[in-house]
Design a protein around this motif. Structure first.
Motif, PDB file in Angstrom:
ATOM      1  N   GLY A   1     -63.111 -14.792  33.193  1.00 22.09           N
ATOM      2  CA  GLY A   1     -63.946 -15.985  33.325  1.00 22.09           C
ATOM      3  C   GLY A   1     -63.317 -17.181  32.644  1.00 22.09           C
ATOM      4  N   MET A   2     -62.589 -16.960  31.536  1.00 23.15           N
ATOM      5  CA  MET A   2     -61.912 -18.037  30.831  1.00 23.15           C
ATOM      6  C   MET A   2     -60.436 -17.991  31.175  1.00 23.15           C
ATOM      7  N   VAL A   3     -59.990 -18.972  31.939  1.00 23.98           N
ATOM      8  CA  VAL A   3     -58.588 -19.071  32.310  1.00 23.98           C
ATOM      9  C   VAL A   3     -58.080 -20.462  31.951  1.00 23.98           C
ATOM     10  N   GLY A   4     -56.777 -20.561  31.760  1.00 19.10           N
ATOM     11  CA  GLY A   4     -56.150 -21.842  31.476  1.00 19.10           C
ATOM     12  C   GLY A   4     -55.319 -22.308  32.654  1.00 19.10           C
ATOM     13  N   HIS A   5     -55.279 -23.619  32.858  1.00 23.24           N
ATOM     14  CA  HIS A   5     -54.469 -24.215  33.926  1.00 23.24           C
ATOM     15  C   HIS A   5     -53.425 -25.129  33.288  1.00 23.24           C
ATOM     16  N   VAL A   6     -52.182 -24.988  33.721  1.00 21.41           N
ATOM     17  CA  VAL A   6     -51.093 -25.789  33.162  1.00 21.41           C
ATOM     18  C   VAL A   6     -50.348 -26.452  34.320  1.00 21.41           C
ATOM     19  N   ALA A   7     -50.274 -27.780  34.300  1.00 27.11           N
ATOM     20  CA  ALA A   7     -49.555 -28.532  35.333  1.00 27.11           C
ATOM     21  C   ALA A   7     -48.045 -28.328  35.182  1.00 27.11           C
ATOM     22  N   PRO A   8     -47.266 -28.513  36.267  1.00 29.80           N
ATOM     23  CA  PRO A   8     -45.811 -28.293  36.191  1.00 29.80           C
ATOM     24  C   PRO A   8     -45.123 -29.094  35.093  1.00 29.80           C
ATOM     25  N   GLY A   9     -45.512 -30.378  34.924  1.00 30.53           N
ATOM     26  CA  GLY A   9     -44.887 -31.175  33.872  1.00 30.53           C
ATOM     27  C   GLY A   9     -45.160 -30.620  32.492  1.00 30.53           C
ATOM     28  N   MET A  10     -46.407 -30.199  32.244  1.00 27.91           N
ATOM     29  CA  MET A  10     -46.756 -29.621  30.949  1.00 27.91           C
ATOM     30  C   MET A  10     -46.082 -28.268  30.754  1.00 27.91           C
ATOM     31  N   GLN A  11     -45.862 -27.531  31.835  1.00 29.71           N
ATOM     32  CA  GLN A  11     -45.153 -26.248  31.719  1.00 29.71           C
ATOM     33  C   GLN A  11     -43.767 -26.441  31.121  1.00 29.71           C
ATOM     34  N   GLU A  12     -43.075 -27.472  31.567  1.00 32.18           N
ATOM     35  CA  GLU A  12     -41.731 -27.727  31.037  1.00 32.18           C
ATOM     36  C   GLU A  12     -41.792 -28.098  29.561  1.00 32.18           C
TER      37      GLU A  12
ATOM     38  N   LEU B   1     -41.893 -23.792  23.002  1.00 38.17           N
ATOM     39  CA  LEU B   1     -41.789 -22.384  22.624  1.00 38.17           C
ATOM     40  C   LEU B   1     -40.362 -22.028  22.216  1.00 38.17           C
ATOM     41  N   MET B   2     -39.388 -22.558  22.935  1.00 32.71           N
ATOM     42  CA  MET B   2     -37.985 -22.295  22.600  1.00 32.71           C
ATOM     43  C   MET B   2     -37.654 -22.891  21.231  1.00 32.71           C
ATOM     44  N   ALA B   3     -38.111 -24.115  20.980  1.00 34.75           N
ATOM     45  CA  ALA B   3     -37.815 -24.758  19.697  1.00 34.75           C
ATOM     46  C   ALA B   3     -38.458 -23.998  18.539  1.00 34.75           C
ATOM     47  N   VAL B   4     -39.709 -23.555  18.715  1.00 36.70           N
ATOM     48  CA  VAL B   4     -40.396 -22.816  17.654  1.00 36.70           C
ATOM     49  C   VAL B   4     -39.725 -21.469  17.423  1.00 36.70           C
ATOM     50  N   SER B   5     -39.393 -20.752  18.498  1.00 36.97           N
ATOM     51  CA  SER B   5     -38.781 -19.434  18.347  1.00 36.97           C
ATOM     52  C   SER B   5     -37.380 -19.525  17.764  1.00 36.97           C
ATOM     53  N   ASP B   6     -36.670 -20.642  18.007  1.00 36.87           N
ATOM     54  CA  ASP B   6     -35.330 -20.828  17.441  1.00 36.87           C
ATOM     55  C   ASP B   6     -35.364 -21.424  16.040  1.00 36.87           C
ATOM     56  N   GLY B   7     -36.551 -21.802  15.556  1.00 36.83           N
ATOM     57  CA  GLY B   7     -36.647 -22.389  14.231  1.00 36.83           C
ATOM     58  C   GLY B   7     -36.207 -23.832  14.161  1.00 36.83           C
ATOM     59  N   ASN B   8     -36.231 -24.548  15.293  1.00 36.79           N
ATOM     60  CA  ASN B   8     -35.801 -25.946  15.340  1.00 36.79           C
ATOM     61  C   ASN B   8     -37.035 -26.845  15.197  1.00 36.79           C
ATOM     62  N   GLY B   9     -37.380 -27.174  13.950  1.00 30.80           N
ATOM     63  CA  GLY B   9     -38.585 -27.933  13.691  1.00 30.80           C
ATOM     64  C   GLY B   9     -38.537 -29.367  14.187  1.00 30.80           C
ATOM     65  N   GLU B  10     -37.391 -30.033  14.036  1.00 26.17           N
ATOM     66  CA  GLU B  10     -37.286 -31.428  14.477  1.00 26.17           C
ATOM     67  C   GLU B  10     -37.443 -31.540  15.987  1.00 26.17           C
ATOM     68  N   GLU B  11     -36.823 -30.619  16.723  1.00 21.01           N
ATOM     69  CA  GLU B  11     -36.954 -30.634  18.180  1.00 21.01           C
ATOM     70  C   GLU B  11     -38.398 -30.359  18.586  1.00 21.01           C
ATOM     71  N   ALA B  12     -39.057 -29.418  17.910  1.00 24.49           N
ATOM     72  CA  ALA B  12     -40.459 -29.115  18.208  1.00 24.49           C
ATOM     73  C   ALA B  12     -41.336 -30.343  17.972  1.00 24.49           C
ATOM     74  N   ALA B  13     -41.105 -31.058  16.876  1.00 22.99           N
ATOM     75  CA  ALA B  13     -41.900 -32.257  16.585  1.00 22.99           C
ATOM     76  C   ALA B  13     -41.686 -33.330  17.645  1.00 22.99           C
ATOM     77  N   ASP B  14     -40.441 -33.549  18.055  1.00 21.90           N
ATOM     78  CA  ASP B  14     -40.154 -34.564  19.072  1.00 21.90           C
ATOM     79  C   ASP B  14     -40.828 -34.223  20.399  1.00 21.90           C
ATOM     80  N   ILE B  15     -40.836 -32.934  20.773  1.00 20.01           N
ATOM     81  CA  ILE B  15     -41.464 -32.526  22.028  1.00 20.01           C
ATOM     82  C   ILE B  15     -42.964 -32.790  21.984  1.00 20.01           C
ATOM     83  N   VAL B  16     -43.605 -32.430  20.868  1.00 18.97           N
ATOM     84  CA  VAL B  16     -45.054 -32.645  20.737  1.00 18.97           C
ATOM     85  C   VAL B  16     -45.383 -34.136  20.786  1.00 18.97           C
TER      86      VAL B  16
END
Length: 558
Positions: A304-315, A321-336
């Motif tokens: 009943g509870m599902v999430g929808h993600v547009a193609p642009g937001m998927q990228e 996720l890649m920046a967080v898993s690689d430990g790249n904090g500056e890249e993660a902040a810039d993406i957000v």
């Protein structure tokens, strides 16, 4: 505004909750007491409510608040740990409603009597939740199913509750610092939309079909399929899953599980595919909604509870996720920062510093620390604290992965989601490219190229005609209007001086052919004077330009 008795009662209950828990660590976790208008003097008087009392109070207030508590149980960015643990029990143990109501709702929903539609229908529910309950049954052809029945009167009750909550949320947004930071009204609207979708069982049936189709390549994951003829807005009939909840598995059963590492890896990969490729994902994978089937597979329930993600937001989410898993904090902040809304008090340096510290602290942790989902929710919280409003997709993804981490920890405590992201990202990128390179997209691109090529000559002709007819306009956004006007005046003065000097030279050349009695150096006096004035003026113009350019070159940049 005249309030009904039910509305007034709700206002009184919520006011009591705010007073009771406004002096506890529940509010302090969000912001200072002053943000809610609670002073230190108020805080010191009375006994603040405990987390267990908070869960009990929400349960006593009815299904809307039970559901709210269930959602809050997966939001460590909003509540402290003791409250999360206390609210976790609201996932189960909700009092069922009588079978007479069940029979009435099912008969009205599918249009036939129970005895005609089912060979067997259990009078006792096998599970009861805040919005409905589930009964086991058998179709006339012998197929075992479960029937999900909506609670009677739940739609009207939830609508009334949301009217009260919306008024209170708007008040906090307009009059408190924490409200302006978290935008409670927007969060409440998202919650309202989600719960309205959950109340539409026909939509849930479509979600089961769609997610089941998207995950058919995963043999270890089962999505129960609906029986379309026996579904309506308040009744959902679907396959019966034989198995046990992940939470019901004892230590011995976990030791006997074979391929638990593969199950955890497949489950995590399936969710990455749902979020980053399909754009539709099961957004409530708490342990109560995940079954271990008798044949050793994982069954995902309650879509009943599902999430929808547009193609642009998927990228954006894939990169994050890649920046967080690689430990790249500056890249993660810039993406957000790129995909979020900046508020007036947005503090970019402080946000980058906190995200870098957060990501480094969580880097290389194991699943036991709930790293992936909790990290995303912590990113969301830090964004709010520093004046950045993140899209709801990020919060929903963080909540989903946090719940998924808990399930993965049950299946295999040694499973590393960071490694899973790095292993699967290349395959997901390839699949995304293949998805974008469909025949329809290729034809669309060719048509756009054809339109561009065919219309280009006409567009160029219109531009040239505008230039010829002096109709071409250039709009300039001046940062410093006075500086620009002064510069334009200097350019105009130099052009005017040049034109005057050129006119003197041309005039002197013409006067050379005129015979006059007054001569200088063998030439007409007036013509020679014009030449000398032009030469002097030209030399002065060249020297002044050279000196001015040298001064500008030596000036330090501002």
């Amino acid at each position: 505004m005249k309030l009904s008795a039910s509305h007034l009662k709700r206002y009184q209950q919520i006011a009591a909750l705010l007073w009771k828990y406004g002096r506890s660590d529940l509010v302090r976790h969000l912001a200072s007491d002053q943000a809610f208008g609670v002073s230190e003097k108020d805080s010191s008087s009375g006994t603040p409510g405990t987390p267990e009392q908070f869960a009990a109070d929400l349960e006593a207030m009815g299904p809307t608040y039970v559901k709210l508590g269930q959602v809050l149980a997966g939001r460590p960015d909003l509540l402290p740990e003791p409250y999360l643990q206390a609210l976790a029990r609201l996932q189960d143990n909700v009092k069922p409603f009588p079978f007479e109501e069940v029979e009435k709702i099912v008969t009205e929903g599918i249009g036939v009597r129970l005895s005609k539609a089912f060979e067997y229908f259990s009078s006792e529910p096998i599970a009861a939740a805040s919005l409905g309950q589930v009964h086991s049954a058998t179709l006339r052809d012998g197929r075992p199913v479960v029937v999900k029945v909506q609670r009677p009167g739940i739609r009207q009750q939830i609508a009334e509750d949301f009217e009260v909550l919306a008024t209170i949320a708007t008040f906090f947004d307009n009059h408190t610092a924490v409200g302006r930071r978290y935008r409670f009204h927007s969060v409440l609207q998202e919650f309202r939309t989600t719960i309205q979708h959950e109340l539409n069982y026909e939509r849930e049936a479509q979600n089961l079909l769609k997610v089941g189709e998207n995950l058919k390549e995963f043999e270890t994951i089962q999505i129960p399929q609906p029986v379309s003829d026996y579904c309506s807005g308040s009744v959902l009939t679907m396959d019966y899953v034989r198995g046990r909840k992940i939470t019901k598995l004892g230590p011995l059963a976990r030791l006997e599980m074979t391929g638990s590492t593969s199950l955890a890896a497949d489950l995590f990969k399936a969710y990455l595919k749902q979020v980053l490729l399909d754009g539709l994902f099961h957004a409530d994978p708490h342990p109560g909604n995940v079954f271990m089937t008798d044949d050793g597979r994982i069954a995902l329930l309650d879509l009943g509870m599902v999430g929808h993600v547009a193609p642009g937001m998927q990228e954006h989410l894939l990169k994050l996720l890649m920046a967080v898993s690689d430990g790249n904090g500056e890249e993660a902040a810039d993406i957000v920062i790129r995909f979020s809304e900046k508020m007036e008090d947005f503090n970019a340096p402080e946000f980058r510093r906190k995200i870098s510290q957060l990501v480094v602290r969580r880097r290389d942790q194991e699943l036991a620390q709930l790293n992936v989902g909790r990290s995303l929710l912590d990113v969301s919280r830090n964004a709010h604290d520093n004046g950045l409003f993140v899209p709801s997709e990020l919060t929903l993804l963080g909540k989903t992965l946090l719940q998924l981490d808990e399930v993965g920890r049950t299946l295999d405590p040694s499973f590393d989601p960071n490694a899973s992201i790095r292993e699967n990202v290349s395959q997901l990128m390839t699949q995304r490219m293949r998805k974008d390179l469909t025949q329809g997209n290729a034809f669309s691109t060719l048509l756009e190229m054809k339109d561009f090529a065919s219309n280009l000559p006409g567009r160029l002709n219109r531009i040239m005609d505008a230039v010829t007819n002096s109709e071409l306009e250039v709009k300039v956004k001046a940062v410093d209007a006075k500086m620009m006007v002064d510069g334009m005046q200097k350019i105009a003065n130099r052009i005017t001086t040049g034109l005057i000097l050129a006119a003197l030279i041309v005039g002197a050349s013409l006067m050379m052919r005129i015979e006059t009695p007054s001569r200088l150096l063998g030439y007409p006096s007036l013509a020679i004077i014009c030449f000398l004035v032009a030469a002097t003026g030209g030399l002065w113009l060249v020297v002044s330009i050279f000196i001015h350019d040298q001064r500008n070159k030596n000036k330090p940049p501002r």
